[in-house]
Design an enzyme around this catalytic site. Structure first.
Site, mmCIF file in Angstrom:
data_model
loop_
_atom_site.group_PDB
_atom_site.id
_atom_site.type_symbol
_atom_site.label_atom_id
_atom_site.label_comp_id
_atom_site.label_asym_id
_atom_site.label_seq_id
_atom_site.Cartn_x
_atom_site.Cartn_y
_atom_site.Cartn_z
ATOM 1 C CB SER B 322 7.967 30.329 66.053
ATOM 2 O OG SER B 322 8.932 29.544 66.708
ATOM 3 C CG HIS B 365 16.749 24.433 60.382
ATOM 4 N ND1 HIS B 365 16.529 25.000 61.631
ATOM 5 C CD2 HIS B 365 15.686 23.641 60.136
ATOM 6 C CE1 HIS B 365 15.373 24.577 62.105
ATOM 7 N NE2 HIS B 365 14.835 23.739 61.225
ATOM 8 C CB CYS B 378 15.670 28.344 61.255
ATOM 9 S SG CYS B 378 17.332 28.240 61.924
#
Lengths: 380, 610
Positions: B322, B365, B378
């Site tokens: 991420s 989410h 996310c």
């Protein structure tokens, strides 16, 4: 001299050809051959001692065989060859040598590191050695039919410079500084004898002098360091400086009469590196002393003088110039090698003519001497 | 006419030949004169030198340059190492003397045998090594009785020492005996056999500067080789000290923070590209390389699955996970494919190309804007963004920020990582790019690989507004290479938006909140990179079973810079098989940053105390 011969001033004039070649044994410079054999004999004896006696006999036999073959080649080149052949094919020989040099350069760049030779199977040929001879012949050929007595101008030099630059660059690239210097010096000498104006000569020397500091500035630090070591061995007493110091001790300890054959201590301990190749003179000096060295020097001087006489009496311009250039190659090698061993000149890898172990150098020297004898045979 | 010319030429040439003859005569007599000088005038002197005394050369090794940290702490130095040596011809019975020395030096039988071996291989007037690395106790014991052991001497030799032991070991490197490869690499340094040469790290990359130049002592020795007197000596030229950019305290903290975990921490000054700390664990003690390993120790180092000899900060290539979203975010804003206020829906997964692309939170989410998506990390949001963006724009942005290329840090063996592209896939895998791979790439998985140093450098570039430095380890007055690789012309608004979202990561509700440093506000990004494809339940829930096998656990990543306003420091943390980035990697960074900003006596970081 017949009238016919005198009037046929062109390049390919002459009468012998019409009658067919014949052995001119009476005209062969036998004295020169004798001196060469004397030097070669001294060389073999010294080599025997330098490599440590009978143990390394194969090495010695090898060299003896090479010397004999080279002598034979010299005779062939002097006696069995048409009078005008060197003149006619000078450029061709030059071109062949240049191509060989290029071949070494290309194969060297494919492989790793410096390569100077081509493997011919039975021997390793160094085209740079061959180039010394062929360049001299090509330059002599160049001035053969130009009217330039004593007055070569800048314009007359374009050709020789174009002839000299490519091989010089290739040899420098190898890198073989010693041979490059020799090639340049021999070329200069041919130009000098051909009649380079004094003014031009001075100009060239000044130009070279001026170019050195300029070149120096473009070098990297470590390249400079290498050159400094070359010029001042004291900077590098464990490397090439070591050779000089040890070689001086060996030479000096020989004294007047030497320590006798196989009696040298320096040459037999590990003190002398390269003792059977570039530094062989120090072995001779230690064992044969001042007397032995003087004899060898005298022989070298006599060969040089004989070469100059051949040039002096040569039939045509090509003969004059080629003989002078070939003699100069021989002479320069002697002076540079011995000067290096005696600590007068920086260490560059130049073998001692007819004495150092090695095939390529021996062979090319004898080719040169063969051409020299050939010129002598056909002189007036 | 022609005849005339020929004759004129010959006359001139002959004149010149005579000049040449004179010159060669002169040169020959010069040689003769020199021979006369050497052989006749000085012959006796040289004969003495040759027969009774010879000159021998002893190299004096140069003093190798030290390494200091940015505040002057000595990281690498040369300390005297004491060894006992014996001159055989003075000893009067070598083996009995060694036997007698045995208790004083704690010699083993093997050591005695090795010493006798060494003695046999050299001349009997030269001392040979019996034992080195003597302890003070051994020195004291033997020194008091040295007169009982004729020929024995205690010698001090410089020994390369790394006082901080394993700290920064991968950066500093170590020495070893030179091999053919070393001699080729440093051709102009001229090594003799047994000389030590830098093998890795800075010891290798700055070898020419550290080494210095060898001196020589010219000794007169007699026929047996014994030294009679010193004739001449040239001093060795010491190597230069290197001032490193490292802060050894910070480095030590970083290594402590990693503890027993395998991984890397890199801290860069964002204002200069100077590396303040670069830790890689597990490590090794470079002193061992100097003193010698036992075979067992060496085997253990080589066999260790956590690769202690590898500098993971530059040689470890990990999926950035991420943390790569920073790249995608910048690319997306620049391309104008999203509005920061636009909300995209995450239902836990996205169905595309006949398969499901999961979010790490498979419950979903809900609807998120740009900042929320970054803070919660996310995945589905970024799948959707990547869909609009395409792989080419992502690749371009990653390359701009220095991913997929060598950072140019002056250490050997650096890895490039990998930024995939259509062309790359076609040429290496012979397959066309598959659109789903764009989505996977957007969350830093799939083919994407980067080193911890690349990630730290990327973060530094974001922090300083777009200057990509070539990270440095050595402080130099006149850096030979430009330290700035390129300036990236970011749109101020876009960059500010991304920076704000990175701050949100560290605030309440963000993935890094729990590990926020206490001393200063930080902007960061967590990452958790899959090592193996996860198994899922029918409902799509990930089964968190590493089955007790730690090797299958995820890599934990964290990148950040601090302070959030006017940043000074960029940090990246990668922990192999550590688990979640926020839970495992971020606390390591927290500790490093807290340490950095809590030390009061570093007001002038760029100047340094040294």
């Amino acid at each position: 001299m017949t009238m016919r011969e005198r009037s046929g001033g062109g390049i390919l004039s002459g009468t012998e050809e019409a009658q067919g070649p014949r052995l001119r044994l009476h005209a062969f410079p036998w004295a020169l051959l004798l001196m060469i054999m004397a030097v070669g004999g001294i060389g073999l004896l010294t080599l025997y001692s330098a490599v440590g006696g009978a143990e390394k006999l194969p090495l010695l036999i090898n060299q003896a065989v090479r010397f004999s073959v080279a002598l034979l080649l010299m005779m062939v080149l002097a006696l069995l060859v048409d009078r005008t052949i060197y003149l006619r094919y000078a450029y061709l020989f030059y071109l062949v040598a240049l191509l060989l040099l290029l071949a070494v350069y290309l194969s060297g760049s494919v492989g790793m590191g410096a390569r100077r030779w081509l493997d011919l199977g039975f021997m390793r040929l160094q085209p740079s050695e061959l180039m010394k001879i062929t360049l001299v012949l090509a330059l002599a050929r160049f001035y053969h039919d130009r009217s330039i007595a004593g007055s070569i101008t800048w314009r007359d030099m374009i050709g020789p410079v174009l002839l000299t630059a490519p091989p010089l660059a290739l040899v420098l690239k190898q890198p073989d500084l010693g041979t490059a210097i020799l090639i340049a010096m021999a070329g200069m000498l041919v130009l000098f004898v051909a009649g380079l104006r004094w003014r031009v000569l001075t100009g060239m020397l000044v130009g070279i002098g001026a170019a050195v500091p300029l070149l120096w500035n473009t070098l990297h630090d470590y390249q400079r360091r290498r050159i400094e070591t070359l010029l001042n061995p004291e900077n590098d007493p464990l490397g090439s400086g070591y050779h000089i110091i040890q070689s001086k001790i060996a030479v000096g300890s020989g004294g007047i009469s030497g320590k006798g054959f196989m009696g040298g201590s320096q040459g037999h301990l590990e003190f002398l590196p390269e003792r059977h190749t570039d530094f062989i003179f120090s072995v001779l000096a230690e064992e044969w002393g001042f007397v032995g060295c003087s004899i060898l020097l005298l022989l070298y001087a006599m060969i040089t003088v004989r070469g100059m006489i051949i040039s002096y009496t040569a039939r045509d311009r090509f003969g004059v110039l080629a003989a002078a250039g070939l003699t100069a190659i021989f002479f320069f090698q002697v002076v540079i090698n011995i000067g290096m061993v005696l600590g007068l000149l920086p260490v560059v890898g130049i073998p001692l003519p007819l004495v150092s172990y090695g095939g390529s150098s021996m062979l090319t020297l004898m080719i040169g001497l063969g051409v020299l004898a050939h010129i002598s045979i056909h002189s007036k | 006419m022609l005849e005339d010319d020929q004759e004129r030429f010959k006359d001139e040439a002959r004149r010149r030949l005579i000049i040449m003859g004179g010159a060669s005569g002169f040169l020959f007599s010069l040689l003769g004169g020199r021979l006369f000088h050497l052989q006749v005038l000085k012959g006796a002197a040289y004969r003495d030198m040759a027969e009774e005394n010879r000159i021998s050369m002893h190299p004096i090794p140069p003093h190798r340059g030290r390494m200091l940290d940015r505040f002057g702490a000595v990281l690498v130095e040369n300390l005297p190492d004491y060894r006992l040596a014996i001159i055989p011809e003075l000893s009067g019975g070598l083996s009995t003397q060694l036997e007698r020395l045995k208790p004083y030096l704690d010699l083993s039988d093997a050591e005695i045998k090795a010493a006798l071996d060494r003695a046999r291989r050299q001349r009997s007037f030269l001392p040979f090594k019996v034992k080195d690395h003597l302890t003070w106790e051994q020195i004291a014991r033997i020194e008091a009785r040295i007169h009982k052991f004729p020929g024995a001497v205690i010698e001090a030799l410089p020994l390369r020492t790394y006082p901080f032991e394993s700290t920064a070991a991968h950066i500093l490197g170590y020495l070893g005996e030179n091999t053919k490869r070393d001699r080729k690499r440093f051709r102009y340094l001229r090594y003799r056999s047994g000389d030590l040469v830098g093998k890795t790290g800075i010891e290798r990359s700055f070898e020419p500067r550290l080494r210095g130049r060898e001196g020589v002592r010219e000794m007169e020795v007699n026929a047996r080789g014994r030294q009679v007197r010193e004739l001449h000596s040239s001093e060795p030229l010491p190597g230069l000290d290197l001032h490193l950019t490292l802060d050894v305290d910070l480095q030590h903290q970083a290594e402590l923070a990693l503890g027993n975990q395998a991984g890397a921490v890199t801290a860069i000054d964002v204002r200069s590209g100077e590396i303040l700390a670069m830790a890689s664990r597990p490590g090794y003690d470079p002193n061992q390389f100097i003193r010698g390993f036992s075979t067992k120790q060496w085997q253990a180092l080589l066999a260790d699955r956590d690769r202690p000899l590898t500098n993971k900060a530059i040689q470890g290539q990990y999926p950035p996970a991420s943390t790569f979203k920073i790249i995608v975010a910048l690319a997306a804003l620049e391309a104008g494919v999203i509005d920061p206020e636009e909300r995209l829906f995450c239902g836990g997964h996205l169905e595309r190309y006949e398969s499901k692309f999961y979010c790490w939170n498979s419950y979903g989410h809900g609807r998120l804007n740009f900042q929320q998506a970054m803070a919660k990390s996310c995945d589905v949001y970024y799948y959707r963004v990547a869909e609009r963006l395409g792989i080419d724009a992502i690749e371009k942005q990653a390359r701009r920020l220095g991913l997929g290329e060598l950072t140019g840090v002056p250490l050997g063996g650096e890895k490039k990582g990998l930024i995939p592209s259509r062309a790359w896939k076609m040429s290496t895998l012979k397959r066309a790019w598959f659109p789903g791979e764009t989505l996977i790439s957007a969350i830093g998985q799939g083919f994407v690989l980067s080193t911890p140093l690349q990630l730290a450098n990327m973060m530094a570039t974001v922090a300083n507004g777009g200057v990509l430095y070539r990270p440095t380890l050595v402080r130099e007055e006149n850096p030979s290479q430009p330290r700035i690789k390129r300036r990236i012309d970011f749109n101020e608004t876009h960059l500010a938006t991304v920076k704000r979202s990175l701050e949100a990561v560290m605030q309440r509700g963000g993935t890094g909140y729990k590990a926020r440093p206490h001393m200063v506000r930080v902007a960061g990004k967590t990452g958790t990179s899959q090592v193996v494809r996860q198994r899922r339940t029918k409902e799509g829930r990930a089964i968190q079973d590493s089955g007790g096998n730690q090797r299958l656990q995820d890599h934990a990543l964290f990148v950040c810079y601090a302070p959030a306003i006017q940043p000074e420091l960029a940090v990246s943390v990668v922990i192999e098989h550590g688990g979640g980035g926020g839970a495992v990697a971020a606390p390591v960074a927290q500790r490093v940053i807290d340490h950095y900003f809590s030390c009061p006596i570093r007001p002038e970081r760029s100047g340094g105390r040294a």
